[in-house]
Design an enzyme around this catalytic site. Structure first.
Site, mmCIF file in Angstrom:
data_model
loop_
_atom_site.group_PDB
_atom_site.id
_atom_site.type_symbol
_atom_site.label_atom_id
_atom_site.label_comp_id
_atom_site.label_asym_id
_atom_site.label_seq_id
_atom_site.Cartn_x
_atom_site.Cartn_y
_atom_site.Cartn_z
ATOM 1 N N ARG A 39 9.248 167.777 -11.762
ATOM 2 C CA ARG A 39 10.447 167.174 -12.347
ATOM 3 C C ARG A 39 11.036 168.068 -13.433
ATOM 4 N NH1 ARG A 39 10.190 160.995 -14.082
ATOM 5 N NH2 ARG A 39 10.135 160.853 -11.794
ATOM 6 N N PHE A 160 21.740 150.630 -22.273
ATOM 7 C CA PHE A 160 22.622 149.731 -21.515
ATOM 8 C C PHE A 160 23.452 150.593 -20.562
ATOM 9 C CE2 PHE A 160 21.927 147.426 -25.549
ATOM 10 C CZ PHE A 160 21.420 146.231 -25.045
ATOM 11 N N ALA A 223 19.593 140.081 -17.156
ATOM 12 C CA ALA A 223 19.501 138.779 -16.495
ATOM 13 C C ALA A 223 20.886 138.163 -16.303
ATOM 14 C CB ALA A 223 18.604 137.840 -17.301
ATOM 15 N N CYS A 274 16.219 147.804 -12.549
ATOM 16 C CA CYS A 274 16.120 146.901 -13.698
ATOM 17 C C CYS A 274 16.266 145.423 -13.392
ATOM 18 C CB CYS A 274 17.169 147.289 -14.743
ATOM 19 S SG CYS A 274 16.874 148.897 -15.493
ATOM 20 N N PHE A 336 21.414 152.246 -4.099
ATOM 21 C CA PHE A 336 21.737 150.859 -4.427
ATOM 22 C C PHE A 336 23.177 150.674 -4.900
ATOM 23 C CE2 PHE A 336 20.806 152.042 -8.816
ATOM 24 C CZ PHE A 336 21.554 151.163 -9.570
#
Length: 477
Positions: A39, A160, A223, A274, A336
């Site tokens: 990496r 965030f 959430a 997440c 995704f």
């Protein structure tokens, strides 16, 4: 004065975050360290280990100047004034809390290493998403291994970031959150970290709280976003049953200033590293505190997400005469979301496995995800988080029925159907007339992201299914 910063972990959070700090703080030496030689080698090469728009330019500008990537973890930890810990906190797969609780093995290992090598006072920053009161555990490990010679201040500074826009999120954040304790030294540590961000972030966007509020705010943030996606996806199912159009419903909702317009696009489901992990962690914390009803509430967010993926697979199979056995299904998009190569918890995994379980033959194309990654993801058999309705598909390994292509037209040639599972912009520009002519008939398109021109596809001759859309669309919002 902060002279050196060390970021432990060179993944999707650590690499970009440290790079943006280096860019905006040229007087500070920033080191990104990781035990993975491959990496770190990639970070020092022309082909970075992750794809994010704008990241490569920043790396080229700062690398070798005040930004360094190294496997000499202990050296850079020893020299640092501030240590950002960006290691993974996956869901536990065994023991107490398996399937829900966060596994803090990597965090504990990092803390013990920091205690072993540190000879000067350190500010240790939680950048990873962690359970509430993790800072308390980390402090105990550090203090009990320092012999009273080194003082530590633990800060929570959760990220965030949205993959695909993480560089812009870092350069122009809507808020930066820093949590610390109320002691004089705790407040001093907060101010030191705040001063670093103040080099490019307006002061009114830097929020300071206590540590526990900062830790919980990150879990709550993910959430709430996941809940919003599950809510619009639940509405998409109702739209299909009633003849309403989810795009029109979303448009109406977006005009409500109390709601806003983001995260209102129906899809095949949410993914990423997440959302599910953090909700399950939240569920576990609620259960441990006796808040069963609250835990059950958040479980439903994941159940709806599983339902949406399962519903999509069922729609593909039933539309194609109740079987896809032996049929070639072209899958467009495996990450995704667009503009990232990340496949962690991507809905494509479960959708593909659901189709493979019905003996479909898949041809997969994604502009950024490697064949090696796709096959690795499809061969993994994860333990379902509960009685997941995707459990059977998740355990199925059908990689022998999978082909991966680097050309979209080769992937769709001779296919019976197409499933769009990622909203890559290039999928809007495909020559679908050419695709139609090369496919078996009838030719199906299943748009799991609502990004295609349905009317145009139907004019060409495709049978089209879009999430939350009526069979015939006669009005647009």
């Amino acid at each position: 004065m902060v002279k050196k910063i060390c970021g432990i972990g060179a993944g999707y959070v650590g690499g970009p975050t440290m790079a943006v700090i280096a860019l905006n703080c040229p007087s500070i030496e920033v080191a990104v360290v990781d035990i993975s030689h491959s990496r770190i080698s990639a970070w020092n090469s022309d082909k970075l280990p992750i794809y994010e728009p704008g990241l490569e330019q920043i790396i080229q500008q700062c690398r070798g100047k005040n930004l360094h990537f190294s496997t000499d973890v202990e050296k850079h930890v020893y020299e640092a004034d501030i240590i950002f810990v960006n290691v993974n906190t996956p869901t536990k797969t065994g023991g107490r809390g398996a399937g829900k609780a966060a596994d803090l093995t990597y965090w504990e290992s990092a803390a013990r290493m920091i205690a072993d090598v540190s000879r000067s006072n350190k500010i240790v920053v939680e950048k990873s998403t962690v359970p509430v009161r993790t800072a308390e555990v980390i402090e105990k490990i550090l203090v009990h291994n320092s012999n009273g010679k080194v003082e530590y201040q633990i800060l929570s500074n959760p990220e965030f970031l949205s993959e695909g826009t993480s560089i812009q999120d870092l350069l122009n954040p809507d808020r930066v959150l820093i949590g610390g304790n109320d002691s004089l030294k705790g407040q001093e540590a907060i101010q030191k970290l705040k001063a670093i961000y103040a080099n490019w972030v307006p002061e009114d966007r830097i929020i300071t709280t206590n540590v526990w509020s900062a830790e919980l705010s990150k879990l709550a943030d993910n959430a709430f976003l996941a809940q919003r996606i599950s809510s619009i996806n639940a509405m998409s199912a109702l739209c299909e049953s009633t003849g309403a159009d989810i795009s029109q419903v979303s448009c109406v909702l977006s005009k409500n200033t109390k709601l806003g317009s983001r995260y209102l696009n129906a899809s095949v489901g949410f993914g990423g590293s997440c959302f599910q992990k953090d909700i399950l962690n939240l569920v576990y914390i609620c259960e441990c505190n006796g808040l069963v009803e609250v835990a059950n509430y958040w479980k439903e967010v994941i159940k709806v997400n599983d339902y949406q993926k399962s519903r999509f697979v069922k729609k593909v199979i039933t539309s194609m005469f109740n079987t896809v056995s032996g049929k070639k299904i072209a899958v467009l998009g495996f990450s995704f979301k667009k503009d990232t190569s990340d496949t962690r918890k991507t809905p494509a995994i479960d959708v593909c496995k659901g189709l493979l379980a019905d003996n479909a033959c898949l041809s997969i194309y994604d502009p950024r995800v490697s064949e090696e990654q796709i096959r690795r993801d499809l061969s993994m058999n994860e333990i379902p988080w509960e009685n997941s309705i995707m459990a059977e598909a998740m355990r199925f390994d059908g990689t022998k029925q999978v082909s991966v292509y680097e050309d979209v037209y080769e992937a769709t040639k001779d296919a019976h159907g197409i499933c769009v599972l990622t909203e890559w912009d290039e999928f809007k520009e495909i020559d679908y007339q050419r695709v139609f002519e090369s496919m078996e008939k009838p030719a199906f398109v299943f748009d799991g992201r609502n990004v295609l021109d349905v009317d145009k596809l139907r004019e060409i001759g495709f049978i089209v299914y879009s999430i939350g859309k009526p069979l015939k669309q006669w009005q647009s919002c």
